[in-house]
Design an enzyme around this catalytic site. Structure first.
Site, PDB file in Angstrom:
ATOM      1  N   LYS A 112       0.831  -1.201   0.000  1.00 51.65           N
ATOM      2  CA  LYS A 112       0.000   0.000   0.000  1.00 51.65           C
ATOM      3  C   LYS A 112       0.864   1.249   0.000  1.00 51.65           C
ATOM      4  CE  LYS A 112      -3.646  -0.492   2.573  1.00 51.65           C
ATOM      5  NZ  LYS A 112      -4.192  -0.717   3.931  1.00 51.65           N
ATOM      6  N   ARG A 154      -3.183   3.180   8.622  1.00 53.85           N
ATOM      7  CA  ARG A 154      -3.504   1.998   7.821  1.00 53.85           C
ATOM      8  C   ARG A 154      -2.345   1.014   7.850  1.00 53.85           C
ATOM      9  NH1 ARG A 154      -4.662   4.678   2.039  1.00 53.85           N
ATOM     10  NH2 ARG A 154      -5.969   2.800   1.790  1.00 53.85           N
ATOM     11  N   GLY A 187      -6.671 -10.029   7.889  1.00 52.97           N
ATOM     12  CA  GLY A 187      -6.229 -10.507   9.195  1.00 52.97           C
ATOM     13  C   GLY A 187      -5.379  -9.469   9.901  1.00 52.97           C
ATOM     14  N   MET A 194      -4.512  -5.393  11.038  1.00 53.36           N
ATOM     15  CA  MET A 194      -5.325  -4.401  11.717  1.00 53.36           C
ATOM     16  C   MET A 194      -6.197  -3.637  10.718  1.00 53.36           C
ATOM     17  SD  MET A 194      -4.370  -1.113  13.966  1.00 53.36           S
ATOM     18  CE  MET A 194      -4.672   0.028  12.638  1.00 53.36           C
ATOM     19  N   ARG A 253      -3.603  -1.485  -6.256  1.00 53.00           N
ATOM     20  CA  ARG A 253      -2.768  -2.690  -6.148  1.00 53.00           C
ATOM     21  C   ARG A 253      -3.184  -3.653  -7.249  1.00 53.00           C
ATOM     22  NH1 ARG A 253      -5.667  -4.782  -0.672  1.00 53.00           N
ATOM     23  NH2 ARG A 253      -7.721  -4.960  -1.565  1.00 53.00           N
ATOM     24  N   HIS A 261     -16.025  -8.474   2.183  1.00 50.66           N
ATOM     25  CA  HIS A 261     -14.934  -9.291   2.721  1.00 50.66           C
ATOM     26  C   HIS A 261     -15.041 -10.724   2.217  1.00 50.66           C
ATOM     27  CE1 HIS A 261     -13.064 -11.911   5.815  1.00 50.66           C
ATOM     28  NE2 HIS A 261     -12.108 -10.992   5.745  1.00 50.66           N
ATOM     29  N   ARG A 311       3.128 -47.003  -8.765  1.00 51.44           N
ATOM     30  CA  ARG A 311       3.356 -47.761  -7.523  1.00 51.44           C
ATOM     31  C   ARG A 311       2.623 -49.088  -7.644  1.00 51.44           C
ATOM     32  NH1 ARG A 311       1.195 -42.820  -6.382  1.00 51.44           N
ATOM     33  NH2 ARG A 311       2.437 -41.297  -5.242  1.00 51.44           N
ATOM     34  N   ARG A 317       7.699 -48.852 -10.384  1.00 50.25           N
ATOM     35  CA  ARG A 317       8.480 -49.163  -9.190  1.00 50.25           C
ATOM     36  C   ARG A 317       8.125 -50.557  -8.695  1.00 50.25           C
ATOM     37  NH1 ARG A 317       7.640 -45.682  -3.843  1.00 50.25           N
ATOM     38  NH2 ARG A 317       5.661 -46.791  -3.859  1.00 50.25           N
ATOM     39  N   GLU A 373      16.227 -42.286  -2.314  1.00 46.09           N
ATOM     40  CA  GLU A 373      15.385 -41.829  -1.201  1.00 46.09           C
ATOM     41  C   GLU A 373      16.008 -42.100   0.153  1.00 46.09           C
ATOM     42  OE1 GLU A 373      11.714 -44.101  -1.478  1.00 46.09           O
ATOM     43  OE2 GLU A 373      12.777 -45.682  -2.538  1.00 46.09           O
ATOM     44  N   SER A 396      15.390 -41.464  -9.701  1.00 47.02           N
ATOM     45  CA  SER A 396      14.193 -40.682  -9.455  1.00 47.02           C
ATOM     46  C   SER A 396      14.190 -40.386  -7.957  1.00 47.02           C
ATOM     47  CB  SER A 396      12.947 -41.465  -9.856  1.00 47.02           C
ATOM     48  OG  SER A 396      11.806 -40.712  -9.514  1.00 47.02           O
ATOM     49  N   GLY A 428      12.956 -39.837  -4.573  1.00 47.10           N
ATOM     50  CA  GLY A 428      11.735 -40.052  -3.793  1.00 47.10           C
ATOM     51  C   GLY A 428      11.844 -39.145  -2.579  1.00 47.10           C
ATOM     52  N   THR A 429      11.416 -37.903  -2.780  1.00 47.32           N
ATOM     53  CA  THR A 429      11.691 -36.906  -1.735  1.00 47.32           C
ATOM     54  C   THR A 429      10.797 -37.054  -0.509  1.00 47.32           C
ATOM     55  OG1 THR A 429      10.428 -35.403  -3.128  1.00 47.32           O
ATOM     56  CG2 THR A 429      12.813 -35.153  -3.138  1.00 47.32           C
ATOM     57  N   ASN A 430       9.750 -37.875  -0.596  1.00 50.11           N
ATOM     58  CA  ASN A 430       8.970 -38.120   0.630  1.00 50.11           C
ATOM     59  C   ASN A 430       9.829 -38.878   1.638  1.00 50.11           C
ATOM     60  OD1 ASN A 430       6.939 -37.065  -0.887  1.00 50.11           O
ATOM     61  ND2 ASN A 430       5.755 -38.947  -1.062  1.00 50.11           N
ATOM     62  N   ASP A 431      10.369 -40.021   1.193  1.00 51.85           N
ATOM     63  CA  ASP A 431      11.215 -40.795   2.091  1.00 51.85           C
ATOM     64  C   ASP A 431      12.522 -40.064   2.389  1.00 51.85           C
ATOM     65  OD1 ASP A 431      10.393 -43.239   3.297  1.00 51.85           O
ATOM     66  OD2 ASP A 431      10.027 -44.045   1.287  1.00 51.85           O
ATOM     67  N   CYS A 467       9.896 -37.772  -7.893  1.00 54.80           N
ATOM     68  CA  CYS A 467       8.542 -38.326  -7.895  1.00 54.80           C
ATOM     69  C   CYS A 467       7.865 -38.200  -6.544  1.00 54.80           C
ATOM     70  CB  CYS A 467       8.551 -39.766  -8.375  1.00 54.80           C
ATOM     71  SG  CYS A 467       9.543 -40.833  -7.329  1.00 54.80           S
ATOM     72  N   TYR A 484      13.110 -34.181 -15.436  1.00 55.65           N
ATOM     73  CA  TYR A 484      11.651 -34.062 -15.317  1.00 55.65           C
ATOM     74  C   TYR A 484      11.219 -34.050 -13.858  1.00 55.65           C
ATOM     75  CZ  TYR A 484      11.621 -39.028 -14.178  1.00 55.65           C
ATOM     76  OH  TYR A 484      11.839 -40.231 -13.565  1.00 55.65           O
TER      77      TYR A 484
HETATM   78  P1  ADP Z   1      -7.535  -2.237   3.728  1.00 61.86           P
HETATM   79  O1  ADP Z   1      -6.120  -2.638   3.736  1.00 61.86           O
HETATM   80  O2  ADP Z   1      -8.387  -3.090   4.577  1.00 61.86           O
HETATM   81  O3  ADP Z   1      -8.064  -2.019   2.357  1.00 61.86           O
HETATM   82  P2  ADP Z   1      -7.220   0.609   3.956  1.00 61.86           P
HETATM   83  O4  ADP Z   1      -6.047   1.069   4.717  1.00 61.86           O
HETATM   84  O5  ADP Z   1      -7.131   0.641   2.492  1.00 61.86           O
HETATM   85  O6  ADP Z   1      -7.595  -0.827   4.487  1.00 61.86           O
HETATM   86  O7  ADP Z   1      -8.441   1.481   4.411  1.00 61.86           O
HETATM   87  C1  ADP Z   1      -9.752   1.100   4.178  1.00 61.86           C
HETATM   88  C2  ADP Z   1     -10.535   2.262   3.675  1.00 61.86           C
HETATM   89  O8  ADP Z   1     -10.461   3.354   4.565  1.00 61.86           O
HETATM   90  C3  ADP Z   1     -10.066   2.838   2.367  1.00 61.86           C
HETATM   91  O9  ADP Z   1     -10.540   2.137   1.291  1.00 61.86           O
HETATM   92  C4  ADP Z   1     -10.669   4.212   2.395  1.00 61.86           C
HETATM   93  O10 ADP Z   1     -11.979   4.164   1.959  1.00 61.86           O
HETATM   94  C5  ADP Z   1     -10.596   4.550   3.855  1.00 61.86           C
HETATM   95  N1  ADP Z   1      -9.449   5.434   4.090  1.00 61.86           N
HETATM   96  C6  ADP Z   1      -8.202   5.104   4.431  1.00 61.86           C
HETATM   97  N2  ADP Z   1      -7.422   6.192   4.528  1.00 61.86           N
HETATM   98  C7  ADP Z   1      -8.213   7.238   4.240  1.00 61.86           C
HETATM   99  C8  ADP Z   1      -7.999   8.644   4.148  1.00 61.86           C
HETATM  100  N3  ADP Z   1      -6.809   9.165   4.380  1.00 61.86           N
HETATM  101  N4  ADP Z   1      -9.027   9.426   3.806  1.00 61.86           N
HETATM  102  C9  ADP Z   1     -10.252   8.873   3.575  1.00 61.86           C
HETATM  103  N5  ADP Z   1     -10.517   7.579   3.639  1.00 61.86           N
HETATM  104  C10 ADP Z   1      -9.521   6.768   3.965  1.00 61.86           C
HETATM  105 MG    MG Z   2      -7.655  -0.785   1.129  1.00 63.52          MG
END
Ligand code: ADP
Ligand code: MG
Ligand code: MG
Length: 909
Positions: A32, A103, A112, A114, A376, A490, A596, A652, A779, A798, A800-803, A865, A885
């Site tokens: 980001k 962010r 997952g 923050m 992104r 989500h 096998r 084998r 192996e 060949s 046999g990377t498991n063993d 294999c 291969y």
């Molecule tokens: P995520 O990684 O979950 O996408 P972001 O950091 O992109 O989280 O933030 C989620 C949303 O919060 C963004 O899509 C945007 O809508 C809002 N946001 C983040 N920063 C700003 C900002 N500086 N001004 C306005 N909205 C923001």
């Molecule tokens: Mg985002």
């Protein structure tokens, strides 16, 4: 040390004054942060801000909160000053406040982590400043209540106390709306919002026992360190482990000036894709909401509207909304704000051309001005992945190498899996329709909680909406169904990333978590009931529906053809039945790397004959049983060779410990006693005799053929006879006879002698001959160490990377489940070495075996294999080592073809 800590650059600014970073700095700035810097540098309007590097995250885990704040203080203060300067406002000011967002942002996008905190810097004073500055009281209080809610939830950890409980903030909002008799957040007025701020703060204090922090700098440092803390939370760790991302990467923190999508009807916020993330179609698309902020669009609180007119019309058809209603209640951005739409459309085009890949964009409109907040490379389904790559190539935007490199081999798997059976689906009853959020077909039993997804062998997770806590359950479930949320919810985004079937926003379903019942138009469906989902159409069906195999032409076919042009490694398959062979050949297998033979003995008459052989008193008895096995085995080989006509097949010889075949149950023992005309006691005695303390290190592999040469004789005869019979029918075969578990060259020589003698005998009998090879499976670590000696006689190796992994690590494959997950959790191992080849250790054995082998036998054919033969990073390793291969299970053949092409391209670069 102290000195170095002082001079290191930890903060990178972006904005129209100074931009320190760019898109190549993802490892340091996170995805980001690097892209915010890049957009800013190419003149796209981005609110100014700064990125604290991923390296600081690692320092934070080492040094702790206070030390990190003191190390960052000067740089962060200077960066905030630049933001204030550009925005013409002051952080923490009571008259003209500059608010910030905080962010998270790792080098790869990671659910997952923050959640974002918006409107940071709000308190009882600055809310007055914001009112004075904007003249918009409602907006100011709405921003304030959003801040307390986000900071409370995300930084202070205030939330539902158990899964059946409700989130205290949601409860306060629901109550406020109910008291007032309104449905939407936007219907609440200033007085309501003021009360809500007070109630939210009280809810925070009730849970934390501390007053809500009023000081903006306390808020800022609290949020920054909370982002670093979130790198180590269980959800983030789970996601990292799932994808094999190392802990050392760390996350960056992005701090940025706020822009406001909630300033009224000329403001809004949205999410867009430059191409369709589900199908790959080259069409700009996305969703937005007027007078909304942050993640309102993806949170599923209000129904989002489509950005383009075309998209809006398509949506209306799917949602069953009339054109009239669409135009009046859900107009597209293109219709509602044509000038902003035009700018957004130009920006998406510019960004896609800049990055030459499908972009996933976040934007906010503040009082008629467009701001970009993120870009992104968009997550996509496998179908979209291949289509986008091939269309970018067709359009001359990228070259063949880039088209191959931009695809994720493991993802191809999604394309190879079943869709609903055409007939079964016609008869099926549609219960509800949602959005086609992630394609594919899924059938399973209903569960309502992510942590119960493993309650049934195949489950469908049914939720009002999903959240990052549900990640693990979403991964286990066969499909995901949500009542709320759009194409960018989500659930939708995560499911597409996982390649998991998902139907989102099926508004007709009602879910009661307490009673564990889903209601659709009065009909009730309990936990455990079967339903089916079509993630490509959004349909939800009653009951269990059969599925059929996928089509392998079109873009997928072109990708495979292109991969074959670049790869140097051959790709074979591990297969022993006709059906597996057929699938593998369709997927492009160029032979069998591992057949096998023991798999051919596990059922019916074969098993009885096999047992007779094992339980026989002496060689004569064994030969008698083997004579009966010979025609059966010959037929099996004929079937496999015919299915692989013209291609090499590595067979084998018998490998597993014999006790795996003998009857352990009384009933079966009696049956064998009757069959062989001996007493049950004798059978029991023999079974006991076969017991071993460590069967995996016991009487197995070539040790069987050495102690009972007649077994090797029978198998060699069956192979050669089958090949000669096929030759007579005009079918070409190239048998490669593989002696398993060789540790010393002498073992190999003894077995090879038998094979060659039998072959000569059969050639003489039939008056005809064929070409065949005799080689070995490598192996046992000792075989790697003495590979030069073995290669003087063996025609192929060949691995046999498991063993080899089992013996190299000293981990019993059958018992490793008890400790491997903990080893991975504690970071002792980065990945399960039985899935991902341990290049550092076991890889050395493979490399040594290959090099030493070729040093005495330049023509030595080398392959692999083990399970690793279809795992992309391991395939790349095999390429680097110079193997001929890889061989893998049929469904992994396409993955291996693409991975092999990527390995070859990366090597050229
Ligand atoms: P995520 O990684 O979950 O996408 P972001 O950091 O992109 O989280 O933030 C989620 C949303 O919060 C963004 O899509 C945007 O809508 C809002 N946001 C983040 N920063 C700003 C900002 N500086 N001004 C306005 N909205 C923001
Ligand atoms: Mg985002
Ligand atoms: Mg988020």
């Amino acid at each position: 040390m102290e000195m170095q800590q002082e001079i290191k650059k930890r903060v990178y600014k972006f904005g129209n004054k100074t931009t320190d970073g760019n898109s190549t700095m993802k490892n340091l700035l996170g995805g980001k942060g690097a892209n915010l810097a890049e957009m800013s540098a190419i003149g796209i309007p981005v609110p100014p801000g700064f990125t604290i590097t991923t390296e600081v995250c690692t320092e934070y885990n080492l040094l702790g909160k206070d030390k990190i704040i003191s190390l960052l203080k000067n740089e962060v203060e200077a960066a905030v000053a630049q933001v204030e300067d550009i925005m013409g406002a002051k952080f923490g000011s009571n008259e003209n406040p500059c608010l910030l967002s905080v962010r998270s942002g790792a080098r790869v996008s990671m659910p997952g982590m923050m959640d974002t905190v918006l409107n940071l810097g709000m308190n009882d004073n600055s809310v007055q400043g914001l009112i004075a500055k904007t003249g918009n009281e409602r907006f100011a209080w709405d921003s304030y209540r959003r801040f307390v809610q986000m900071f409370g939830g995300v930084v202070l950890g205030v939330g539902a106390k158990s899964k059946e409980d409700h989130d205290p903030f949601e409860e306060i909002i629901t109550k406020a709306k109910k008291d007032k008799g309104v449905e939407l957040d936007t219907d609440l007025d200033v007085a309501d919002l003021k009360q809500m701020v007070a109630d939210f703060k009280a809810a925070c204090t009730a849970q934390t026992g501390e007053p809500f922090p009023e000081d903006p700098w306390d808020q800022l440092w609290g949020s920054i360190t909370a982002v670093f803390d979130s790198w180590m939370n269980p959800r983030a760790i789970y996601y990292r482990n799932m994808h094999g991302y190392p802990e050392e990467w760390g996350t960056a923190v992005n701090v940025q000036a706020m822009v406001y999508g909630n300033m009224g009807d000329n403001s809004g916020t949205g999410v867009a894709f430059t191409r369709d993330a589900a199908t790959g179609e080259n069409i700009f698309n996305g969703e937005y909401l007027i007078n909304a902020q942050g993640e309102d669009v993806v949170a599923g609180v209000r129904t989002p509207q489509q950005i383009t007119l075309e998209g809006s019309k398509r949506w209306a058809v799917l949602a069953g909304v009339s054109e009239e209603e669409r135009k009046n209640n859900y107009p597209s951005l293109e219709e509602l704000m044509p000038a902003i739409y035009k700018e957004l459309n130009e920006t998406q085009d510019k960004l896609e051309k800049h990055y030459n890949d499908m972009q996933d964009l976040e934007f906010t409109i503040q009082e008629g001005k467009l701001w970009m907040l993120q870009t992104r490379n968009g997550k996509r389904t496998a179908a979209a992945m291949v289509r986008i790559a091939m269309e970018l190539l067709e359009d001359g935007r990228i070259d063949e190498k880039k088209a191959l490199l931009m695809q994720e081999p493991a993802k191809l798997d999604e394309l190879l899996h079943p869709v609903f059976d055409g007939e079964a689906i016609k008869a099926a009853k549609v219960l509800a329709k949602g959005l086609p959020a992630s394609p594919g077909a899924a059938t399973g039993q209903i569960v309502f909680f992510a942590d119960e997804a493993d309650k049934y062998p195949v489950s469908i997770l049914v939720r009002v909406e999903t959240s990052p806590e549900d990640l693990e359950g979403m991964n286990i479930a066969k499909g995901i169904l949500t009542a709320r949320g759009g194409m960018t919810s989500h659930a939708a985004v995560v499911a597409r990333g996982m390649g998991k079937c998902c139907v989102s926003g099926a508004g007709a379903i009602q879910i009661n978590y307490k009673t564990r019942v889903m209601t659709i138009e009065g009909n009730k469906y309990q936990e455990g009931d079967w339903i089916s989902l079509n993630g490509s159409t959004g349909e939800v069906y009653e009951g269990k529906i059969g599925t059929k195999d996928a089509e392998l032409s079109g873009y997928f076919g072109s990708v495979m053809t292109l991969a074959d042009k670049y790869r140097k490694l051959g790709v074979r398959t591990n297969a022993e039945t006709e059906r597996e062979c057929k699938v593998a050949v369709e997927f492009g297998a160029e032979g069998i790397g591992l057949c096998r033979t023991e798999h051919m003995f596990f059922e019916g008459e074969r098993l009885v004959r096999m047992r007779e052989m094992i339980l026989a008193e002496d060689e004569a008895g064994r030969r008698e049983a083997l004579d009966k096995l010979l025609p059966i085995q010959r037929k099996d080989f004929k079937d496999v060779f015919a299915a692989m006509a013209g291609l090499p097949v590595t067979v084998r010889l018998l490998d597993p410990p014999l006790h795996e075949f003998v009857p352990h149950e009384e009933e079966n023992q009696k049956e064998m006693a009757a069959e062989m005309g001996i007493s049950v006691e004798a059978i029991k005695q023999k079974v006991e005799d076969l017991h071993e303390f460590n069967p995996m290190l016991g009487h197995r592999g070539c040790r069987l053929g050495i102690t009972y040469p007649e077994i090797t004789e029978m198998q060699a005869r069956a192979i050669i006879e089958a090949a000669l019979e096929l030759k007579a029918e005009g079918i070409k075969t190239f048998p490669e006879i593989m002696i398993p578990l060789i540790g010393t060259v002498k073992e190999f020589k003894l077995q090879e002698e038998i094979v060659r003698a039998v072959a000569a005998e059969v050639f003489a009998e039939k008056g005809d001959k064929i070409d065949y090879l005799v080689g070995t499976m490598i192996e046992i670590p000792r075989a790697c160490l003495t590979a030069d000696k073995i290669a003087e006689v063996a025609e192929f190796f060949s691995f046999g990377t498991n063993d080899l992994t089992q013996m190299g690590f000293g981990y019993s494959r059958d018992d490793a489940g008890k400790f491997l997950p903990i080893y991975i959790e504690k970071g002792i191992l980065k990945a399960d070495p039985f899935q991902v080849l341990d290049q550092e250790g076991i890889g050395q054995l493979v490399e040594m075996g290959t090099t030493k082998g070729r040093s005495t036998n330049a023509k030595l054919k080398v392959g692999i294999c083990g399970e690793h033969g279809g795992e992309p990073s391991s395939v790349e390793f095999c390429h680097r080592v110079g193997m001929d291969y890889v061989s893998c299970s049929p469904f992994r053949v396409p993955i291996a073809r693409l991975a092999a092409a990527q390995a070859a391209i990366k090597e050229q670069a």
